[in-house]
Write a protein that holds these residues in place. Structure first.
Motif, PDB file in Angstrom:
ATOM      1  N   PRO A   1     -74.440  32.028  17.922  1.00 36.42           N
ATOM      2  CA  PRO A   1     -73.859  30.752  17.464  1.00 36.42           C
ATOM      3  C   PRO A   1     -72.580  30.483  18.369  1.00 36.42           C
ATOM      4  CG  PRO A   1     -74.244  32.180  15.384  1.00 36.42           C
ATOM      5  CD  PRO A   1     -74.403  32.834  16.855  1.00 36.42           C
ATOM      6  N   PHE A   2     -71.874  31.164  19.040  1.00 38.47           N
ATOM      7  CA  PHE A   2     -70.953  30.633  19.890  1.00 38.47           C
ATOM      8  C   PHE A   2     -71.481  30.184  21.131  1.00 38.47           C
ATOM      9  CE2 PHE A   2     -66.555  32.798  19.271  1.00 38.47           C
ATOM     10  CZ  PHE A   2     -66.426  32.665  18.036  1.00 38.47           C
ATOM     11  N   ARG A   3     -72.690  30.464  21.477  1.00 41.77           N
ATOM     12  CA  ARG A   3     -73.298  29.801  22.750  1.00 41.77           C
ATOM     13  C   ARG A   3     -74.004  28.539  22.162  1.00 41.77           C
ATOM     14  NH1 ARG A   3     -70.858  32.917  24.396  1.00 41.77           N
ATOM     15  NH2 ARG A   3     -69.390  31.222  24.348  1.00 41.77           N
ATOM     16  N   LEU A   4     -74.414  28.370  20.854  1.00 40.82           N
ATOM     17  CA  LEU A   4     -74.852  27.279  20.459  1.00 40.82           C
ATOM     18  C   LEU A   4     -73.811  26.258  20.342  1.00 40.82           C
ATOM     19  CD1 LEU A   4     -76.997  25.228  19.162  1.00 40.82           C
ATOM     20  CD2 LEU A   4     -76.475  26.512  16.949  1.00 40.82           C
ATOM     21  N   PHE A   5     -72.565  26.589  19.950  1.00 35.13           N
ATOM     22  CA  PHE A   5     -71.174  25.878  19.799  1.00 35.13           C
ATOM     23  C   PHE A   5     -71.082  24.937  21.298  1.00 35.13           C
ATOM     24  CE2 PHE A   5     -66.609  25.099  20.651  1.00 35.13           C
ATOM     25  CZ  PHE A   5     -66.200  24.946  19.147  1.00 35.13           C
ATOM     26  N   ASP A   6     -71.318  25.863  22.254  1.00 26.31           N
ATOM     27  CA  ASP A   6     -71.233  25.221  23.765  1.00 26.31           C
ATOM     28  C   ASP A   6     -72.124  24.188  23.921  1.00 26.31           C
ATOM     29  OD1 ASP A   6     -68.725  26.239  24.397  1.00 26.31           O
ATOM     30  OD2 ASP A   6     -69.370  28.199  25.067  1.00 26.31           O
ATOM     31  N   CYS A   7     -73.546  24.809  23.580  1.00 25.36           N
ATOM     32  CA  CYS A   7     -74.587  23.693  23.574  1.00 25.36           C
ATOM     33  C   CYS A   7     -74.493  22.292  23.050  1.00 25.36           C
ATOM     34  CB  CYS A   7     -75.753  24.282  23.333  1.00 25.36           C
ATOM     35  SG  CYS A   7     -76.593  25.774  24.153  1.00 25.36           S
ATOM     36  N   VAL A   8     -73.841  22.385  21.842  1.00 24.90           N
ATOM     37  CA  VAL A   8     -73.612  21.202  21.384  1.00 24.90           C
ATOM     38  C   VAL A   8     -72.431  20.292  21.910  1.00 24.90           C
ATOM     39  CG1 VAL A   8     -72.642  20.031  19.228  1.00 24.90           C
ATOM     40  CG2 VAL A   8     -74.160  21.962  18.892  1.00 24.90           C
ATOM     41  N   SER A   9     -71.344  21.189  22.516  1.00 27.35           N
ATOM     42  CA  SER A   9     -70.585  20.434  23.437  1.00 27.35           C
ATOM     43  C   SER A   9     -70.973  19.884  24.486  1.00 27.35           C
ATOM     44  CB  SER A   9     -69.456  21.549  23.899  1.00 27.35           C
ATOM     45  OG  SER A   9     -68.731  21.848  22.819  1.00 27.35           O
ATOM     46  N   GLY A  10     -71.986  20.653  25.269  1.00 27.40           N
ATOM     47  CA  GLY A  10     -72.672  20.075  26.414  1.00 27.40           C
ATOM     48  C   GLY A  10     -73.714  18.843  26.111  1.00 27.40           C
ATOM     49  N   ALA A  11     -74.215  18.938  25.166  1.00 26.77           N
ATOM     50  CA  ALA A  11     -75.151  17.608  24.672  1.00 26.77           C
ATOM     51  C   ALA A  11     -74.222  16.473  24.269  1.00 26.77           C
ATOM     52  CB  ALA A  11     -75.878  18.225  23.421  1.00 26.77           C
ATOM     53  N   ILE A  12     -73.095  16.552  23.572  1.00 26.58           N
ATOM     54  CA  ILE A  12     -72.571  15.279  23.481  1.00 26.58           C
ATOM     55  C   ILE A  12     -71.778  14.797  24.631  1.00 26.58           C
ATOM     56  CG2 ILE A  12     -70.475  14.711  22.065  1.00 26.58           C
ATOM     57  CD1 ILE A  12     -70.959  16.656  19.939  1.00 26.58           C
ATOM     58  N   LEU A  13     -71.241  15.800  25.520  1.00 32.68           N
ATOM     59  CA  LEU A  13     -70.978  15.241  26.563  1.00 32.68           C
ATOM     60  C   LEU A  13     -71.887  14.554  27.372  1.00 32.68           C
ATOM     61  CD1 LEU A  13     -68.828  18.458  27.895  1.00 32.68           C
ATOM     62  CD2 LEU A  13     -67.810  16.092  27.747  1.00 32.68           C
ATOM     63  N   LYS A  14     -73.233  14.825  27.601  1.00 35.12           N
ATOM     64  CA  LYS A  14     -74.242  14.071  28.217  1.00 35.12           C
ATOM     65  C   LYS A  14     -74.150  12.759  27.486  1.00 35.12           C
ATOM     66  CE  LYS A  14     -77.319  17.755  30.050  1.00 35.12           C
ATOM     67  NZ  LYS A  14     -78.786  18.076  29.974  1.00 35.12           N
ATOM     68  N   ALA A  15     -73.964  12.663  26.040  1.00 32.79           N
ATOM     69  CA  ALA A  15     -73.989  11.190  25.342  1.00 32.79           C
ATOM     70  C   ALA A  15     -72.897  10.637  25.633  1.00 32.79           C
ATOM     71  CB  ALA A  15     -74.344  11.632  23.802  1.00 32.79           C
ATOM     72  N   ASN A  16     -71.582  11.044  25.732  1.00 33.98           N
ATOM     73  CA  ASN A  16     -70.363  10.104  25.941  1.00 33.98           C
ATOM     74  C   ASN A  16     -69.219  11.295  26.457  1.00 33.98           C
ATOM     75  OD1 ASN A  16     -67.969   8.906  25.601  1.00 33.98           O
ATOM     76  ND2 ASN A  16     -68.552   7.985  23.738  1.00 33.98           N
ATOM     77  N   PRO A  17     -69.188  11.147  27.718  1.00 35.27           N
ATOM     78  CA  PRO A  17     -68.041  12.060  28.288  1.00 35.27           C
ATOM     79  C   PRO A  17     -66.553  11.922  27.689  1.00 35.27           C
ATOM     80  CG  PRO A  17     -69.474  11.130  29.902  1.00 35.27           C
ATOM     81  CD  PRO A  17     -69.670  10.401  28.665  1.00 35.27           C
ATOM     82  N   GLU A  18     -66.535  10.770  27.006  1.00 36.38           N
ATOM     83  CA  GLU A  18     -65.211  10.944  26.405  1.00 36.38           C
ATOM     84  C   GLU A  18     -64.771  11.568  25.280  1.00 36.38           C
ATOM     85  OE1 GLU A  18     -62.978   8.928  28.107  1.00 36.38           O
ATOM     86  OE2 GLU A  18     -64.361   8.006  29.451  1.00 36.38           O
TER      87      GLU A  18
END
Length: 673
Positions: A342-359
């Motif tokens: 789940p910690f890696r899924l945590f970072d996956c969600v972060s990366g996906a949201i950065l793709k959506a909006n880097p702010e």
């Protein structure tokens, strides 16, 4: 009929205040260091359906609200006042507990004969039996090796202890007195919660209180959807890796597709790697639950800090789990290390949201939550099991702000143990407890640095250490928009001596008096080109010890001489040609791995593996990766870029392995270029 806003606000704040009282009652009366110092526990109030309606703002964990309580409640019928349910088993509780050291109590609350809700508390026990002290071992292959399993049942029956169960528990924990004392702390706190809710009922009436438990969740759900609407609609893919699963050196991949539509969020985990033969699995049992949704909990509380904390957070979140993946443990699968994937899924969600909006999101967190436990036999022959420190990494940087140093409260706010108490209570001497310089990912905004700890064993009998959560030993915490990765984790026995050797995550290790253990935690990823970082900010970091003088020149192009920036040398160094910044910087080992095993290849490999019966998948997977990267199934230490070597040759072996090993297993399929 819904309550008026003023009454709802008053009742909501009253109930939340009571949960804080319950929370601190547990912490101040429990005996174990996991509870009274580290704060690895939680409490909440549940409505009649088993959903959280009030949660303590002081809790070290913010995300446990997304939990299936009702299956446990339903499994114990005919509840009466004075009953308390207990369970720690992930499978019979349908995911309430997620590994055996987490012991949960639920007390029904009544107004006369009418059920009005429940109080809930859990603690992480110091030990609940099993093969190793502390009950968490990476190499367990089935849950029977992990400790005593308690299905949902009554610990208290109409106010009286279930003495037979208590006897069984005492015989199956290495620290029975501490364990039972922690149970009593939870029970006393839950009864305080009961009395305080009765005071609310007496003043406002049962119907009003019960209605408030529903209205506050509806209100939270509406506010949560408004936050999710800030994410642009679309579909965003991201993946990340566990370094290995200990029983092999093969990285374990977590894959996410984040889909957003008008504030409705789908976490699609299709393509994630199959179950491990070790304990790096999570028993979500096909449900959305907190280990899958917890990155979004922090997202909500960041963009709406005053949102009431309850189960309404998750009403607009859906999870699509790949059957048979590491997030879908079934049967008797080991789950002791259930937090790592789940910690890696945590970072996956972060990366996906950065793709959506880097702010809206940070670079990767340091991603390692190392819990350092120690077991020793004292001079009287008594076994003692204690937590030394819950070591933390740094937080990732975000546009406009450096990452937080030596703390990752995006995951939890578990507290450290003071060095004085560690030395007083354990046969250990703390030689160093500090930050880990140069561990934060370089960037225009620097990733937060991790912690560092060195202890020496000073007891006559030595002791046994076990450190779980040592992730990011190969796959670095990634940087964003030119920011670079954070440093890798390091755990070393007797650093600098002839018998220096690494620590393997999640495995017990017996050490002698005089041995030392050194832990250096990773930092978060950087954000933005480090050559754009303000020179005075770099100088300040060097003065404070967050970076070294050598690191200032190497990573930021800032030359520091005699405590000052050399402007001319810095301008020359920063003017040198350098590669254009990458959107994501993953580090040399992941880059080498993905040069062979890119996303399309991994999706094809897993597509074929999932066609096999579950018991065959792991063995076939292991043979396949060994054929492509010889020796990887037995090597958890060698850097991946060194193991892979010639990428072109590895790709040739990959095509051959697809045509032989997977095809011979009865899995023909599409060719991979």
């Amino acid at each position: 009929m819904k309550l008026d806003p003023i009454t709802l606000e008053i009742l909501s704040r009253k109930m939340v205040a009571i949960t804080d009282e319950v929370y601190f009652t547990v912490q101040r009366t429990a005996r174990s260091s996991f509870v009274n110092e580290v704060a690895d526990f939680a409490v909440a109030f549940l409505d009649v359906k088993g959903d959280v309606f009030a949660y303590p703002p002081s809790a070290s964990f913010n995300f446990l609200m997304d939990t299936n309580f009702y299956s446990t409640i339903e499994a114990v019928p005919d509840l009466v006042p004075g009953d308390i349910i207990i369970t720690n088993d992930p499978y019979t509780s349908n995911g309430l507990s997620t590994h055996l050291p987490d012991v949960h109590l639920i007390q029904p609350y009544f107004d006369g004969d009418r059920l009005i809700g429940y109080g809930w508390a859990f603690i992480h026990s110091l030990d609940f039996g099993g093969a190793v002290s502390g009950s968490v071992s990476a190499i367990n292959t089935e849950i029977f090796q992990e400790g005593l399993r308690i299905p949902p049942m009554k610990l208290m029956k109409a106010g009286k202890f279930n003495e037979e169960l208590l006897t069984l528990i005492r015989l199956n924990t290495r620290v029975p007195d501490v364990t039972i004392a922690d149970f009593k702390a939870m029970m006393g706190a839950l009864e305080i919660g009961n009395r305080r809710l009765q005071e609310i009922v007496a003043r406002y009436g049962t119907d009003t209180m019960v209605q408030a438990t529903q209205d506050i969740q509806d209100y939270t759900a509406d506010r949560a959807r408004e936050v999710f609407r800030r994410i642009p609609d679309g579909s965003y893919d991201f993946w990340d890796y566990l370094d290995d699963d200990v029983v092999s050196g093969i990285p374990l991949r977590v894959r996410l597709r984040l889909e957003v539509n008008d504030g409705q969020v789908l976490l699609d985990l299709t393509g994630t790697d199959p179950l491990s033969d070790s304990s790096f699995n999570l028993a979500s049992l096909g449900r959305r639950m907190y280990w899958l949704s917890f990155r979004l909990t922090g997202f909500l509380t960041t963009f709406d800090p005053l949102i009431p904390r309850n189960a309404g957070f998750y009403r607009h979140i859906e999870v699509k789990n790949q059957p048979g993946c590491v997030f879908d443990a079934r049967g008797h699968t080991a789950v002791g290390m259930r937090h790592s994937a789940p910690f890696r899924l945590f970072d996956c969600v972060s990366g996906a949201i950065l793709k959506a909006n880097p702010e809206m999101m940070t670079a990767a967190m340091g991603g390692s939550m190392a819990t350092f436990q120690f077991a020793e036999t004292d001079a009287h022959g008594q076994l003692k099991v204690e937590v030394v420190e819950p070591l933390r990494s740094g937080m990732g940087a975000i546009r406009g702000r450096d990452g937080v140093d030596a703390r990752d409260n995006s995951v939890n706010n578990m507290r450290n143990r003071p060095a004085e108490l560690v030395e007083r209570e354990l046969g250990l001497r703390v030689l160093n407890y500090d930050i880990n310089p140069d561990s934060g990912g370089p960037g225009q905004w620097r990733g937060g640095v991790g912690q560092a700890l060195t202890v020496e064993l000073v007891g006559e009998n030595g002791g046994e250490i076990l450190i779980s959560g040592l992730e990011r030993s190969r796959m670095a915490p990634w940087g964003f928009e030119g920011g670079r990765p954070g440093a890798l984790v390091a755990a070393i026995i007797n650093e600098g001596r002839a018998d220096e050797r690494p620590v393997t995550k999640g495995l017990p290790l017996n050490l002698a008096r005089g041995d030392t253990v050194t832990l250096r935690m990773p930092g978060g990823g950087g954000f933005g080109d480090p050559l754009m970082r303000d020179e005075q900010a770099v100088l300040h970091d060097a003065e404070q010890g967050f970076i070294s003088v050598a690191g200032a020149a190497r990573d930021y192009g800032v030359v520091i001489i005699d405590g000052a920036v050399d402007a001319e040398a810095t301008a020359t160094l920063r003017a040198r040609p350098h590669l254009a910044p990458a959107l994501f910087a993953f580090g040399a080992q992941r880059d080498a791995w993905e040069a062979v095993f890119d996303d399309a290849t991994m999706l094809e490999i897993n597509r074929r593996l999932y066609l096999l019966p579950q018991p065959r998948r792991y063995g076939v997977r292991r043979a396949f990766f060994d054929a492509v990267v010889p020796g990887i199934s037995h090597d958890t230490m060698t850097p991946l870029d060194r193991l892979i070597g010639d990428v072109a040759a590895a790709r040739l072996r990959l095509r051959h392995a697809l045509d032989t090993i997977l095809s011979e297993a009865g899995l023909p399929g599409r060719a991979v270029a």
